[in-house]
Design a protein around this motif. Sequence first.
Motif, PDB file in Angstrom:
ATOM      1  N   GLU A  69      17.894  12.230 -45.579  1.00 25.74           N
ATOM      2  CA  GLU A  69      17.428  11.465 -44.415  1.00 25.74           C
ATOM      3  C   GLU A  69      18.158  11.895 -43.145  1.00 25.74           C
ATOM      4  OE1 GLU A  69      16.005   7.247 -46.462  1.00 25.74           O
ATOM      5  OE2 GLU A  69      18.043   7.432 -45.647  1.00 25.74           O
ATOM      6  N   LYS A  70      19.453  12.092 -43.233  1.00 28.82           N
ATOM      7  CA  LYS A  70      20.236  12.449 -42.042  1.00 28.82           C
ATOM      8  C   LYS A  70      19.840  13.836 -41.535  1.00 28.82           C
ATOM      9  CE  LYS A  70      25.006  12.277 -40.316  1.00 28.82           C
ATOM     10  NZ  LYS A  70      24.810  11.087 -39.462  1.00 28.82           N
ATOM     11  N   TRP A  72      17.019  15.309 -42.018  1.00 27.49           N
ATOM     12  CA  TRP A  72      15.635  15.264 -41.547  1.00 27.49           C
ATOM     13  C   TRP A  72      15.504  14.511 -40.218  1.00 27.49           C
ATOM     14  CZ3 TRP A  72      11.423  17.797 -43.271  1.00 27.49           C
ATOM     15  CH2 TRP A  72      10.185  17.402 -42.738  1.00 27.49           C
ATOM     16  N   ARG A  73      16.023  13.296 -40.188  1.00 28.92           N
ATOM     17  CA  ARG A  73      15.798  12.429 -39.033  1.00 28.92           C
ATOM     18  C   ARG A  73      16.578  12.859 -37.803  1.00 28.92           C
ATOM     19  NH1 ARG A  73      16.383   6.633 -42.251  1.00 28.92           N
ATOM     20  NH2 ARG A  73      14.438   6.784 -43.466  1.00 28.92           N
ATOM     21  N   GLU A  74      17.749  13.454 -38.002  1.00 32.10           N
ATOM     22  CA  GLU A  74      18.591  13.816 -36.869  1.00 32.10           C
ATOM     23  C   GLU A  74      18.489  15.291 -36.506  1.00 32.10           C
ATOM     24  OE1 GLU A  74      22.578  12.500 -37.567  1.00 32.10           O
ATOM     25  OE2 GLU A  74      21.967  10.450 -38.082  1.00 32.10           O
ATOM     26  N   GLU A  76      17.872  18.697 -34.875  1.00 24.68           N
ATOM     27  CA  GLU A  76      17.600  19.221 -33.545  1.00 24.68           C
ATOM     28  C   GLU A  76      16.962  20.609 -33.626  1.00 24.68           C
ATOM     29  OE1 GLU A  76      21.019  19.080 -31.044  1.00 24.68           O
ATOM     30  OE2 GLU A  76      21.419  16.950 -31.442  1.00 24.68           O
ATOM     31  N   ARG A  81      15.629  20.734 -40.962  1.00 21.65           N
ATOM     32  CA  ARG A  81      14.625  20.082 -41.808  1.00 21.65           C
ATOM     33  C   ARG A  81      14.300  20.930 -43.032  1.00 21.65           C
ATOM     34  NH1 ARG A  81      10.296  16.471 -38.271  1.00 21.65           N
ATOM     35  NH2 ARG A  81      11.770  14.745 -38.012  1.00 21.65           N
ATOM     36  N   ALA A  84      16.896  20.106 -45.457  1.00 13.79           N
ATOM     37  CA  ALA A  84      16.634  18.823 -46.124  1.00 13.79           C
ATOM     38  C   ALA A  84      15.692  19.024 -47.301  1.00 13.79           C
ATOM     39  CB  ALA A  84      16.033  17.832 -45.127  1.00 13.79           C
ATOM     40  N   LEU A 104      10.473   8.442 -49.412  1.00 10.82           N
ATOM     41  CA  LEU A 104      11.185   9.475 -48.660  1.00 10.82           C
ATOM     42  C   LEU A 104      10.273  10.666 -48.416  1.00 10.82           C
ATOM     43  CD1 LEU A 104      13.783  10.815 -47.530  1.00 10.82           C
ATOM     44  CD2 LEU A 104      14.281  11.554 -49.880  1.00 10.82           C
ATOM     45  N   GLU A 107       7.593   9.915 -45.833  1.00  4.20           N
ATOM     46  CA  GLU A 107       8.120   9.997 -44.468  1.00  4.20           C
ATOM     47  C   GLU A 107       8.187  11.445 -43.999  1.00  4.20           C
ATOM     48  OE1 GLU A 107      12.348   9.452 -42.069  1.00  4.20           O
ATOM     49  OE2 GLU A 107      12.017   8.250 -43.876  1.00  4.20           O
ATOM     50  N   MET A 108       8.662  12.328 -44.869  1.00  2.62           N
ATOM     51  CA  MET A 108       8.800  13.733 -44.499  1.00  2.62           C
ATOM     52  C   MET A 108       7.432  14.384 -44.280  1.00  2.62           C
ATOM     53  SD  MET A 108      11.894  14.523 -47.194  1.00  2.62           S
ATOM     54  CE  MET A 108      12.298  16.213 -46.750  1.00  2.62           C
ATOM     55  N   THR A 111       5.898  12.644 -40.865  1.00  2.00           N
ATOM     56  CA  THR A 111       6.609  12.989 -39.640  1.00  2.00           C
ATOM     57  C   THR A 111       6.745  14.501 -39.471  1.00  2.00           C
ATOM     58  OG1 THR A 111       8.790  12.798 -40.708  1.00  2.00           O
ATOM     59  CG2 THR A 111       7.901  10.824 -39.631  1.00  2.00           C
TER      60      THR A 111
END
Length: 230
Positions: A69-70, A72-74, A76, A81, A84, A104, A107-108, A111
């Motif tokens: 999650e970290k 993927w979501r964070e 830059e 990704r 991840a 999970l 979400e991937m 998004t």
Amino acid sequence: MDKVDELVSAVRTELAAVADPVKAPEMRRYMKSAMPFYGVPKPQRQAVTRRLFAGYPLPDRGAFVGAVEKLWREAEFREERYVAIDLTGYRASARWQDSSLLPLYEEMIVTGAWWDFVDEIAARRVGPILRAEPAVVGPLMRKWAVDPDLWRRRTAIICQLGAKDRTDLELLTFAIEASIGERDFFLRKGIGWALRQHSRVDPGWVRRFVDEHPGLAPLSVREALKHVPR
């Protein structure tokens, strides 16, 4: 710093260290990406991640999910990704691959919303879980097959690429028929890809399917019959 933060920090540091500012814009253009690239090709990235995943082992499922999650979501840079996704396929992560990870992966998929992310997750993560837990995942794939989100739909279509003779033909038929009338390239290509892959196991079934579905797009038909004897 906990195990998750240690791994994520190491990933960012190592990717930055091998970044190629010449390749980065080329990779970004090719992928039509709003997110920038470090410029790290896949073989080099995987060499980095194999070393880091072994050097920063995650102790449990919670840490594994937290790290994915970290990253993927964070992210830059797009390669973060990719890492991840690499982590979800790392051999030590196999013990945690079950239907509890579907939120999970959903979400991937939603998004990420592009083929370089979605296809790996669909075929190599969702697909094996479907084969292990068909009673749980099968109904979800039927819901995704008619979902307004095209990447959920594509996932439902291509998630059985690796199934071979374990392909759920009823599910495959349902997923394809749900999108036959769609004009989106990725859905049409996905249909053809799924059928082409199954033709390696049962070309006769694929030929009959194409013959019985005249509404299939020409692109889907060409892909489906690529390896089917005339």
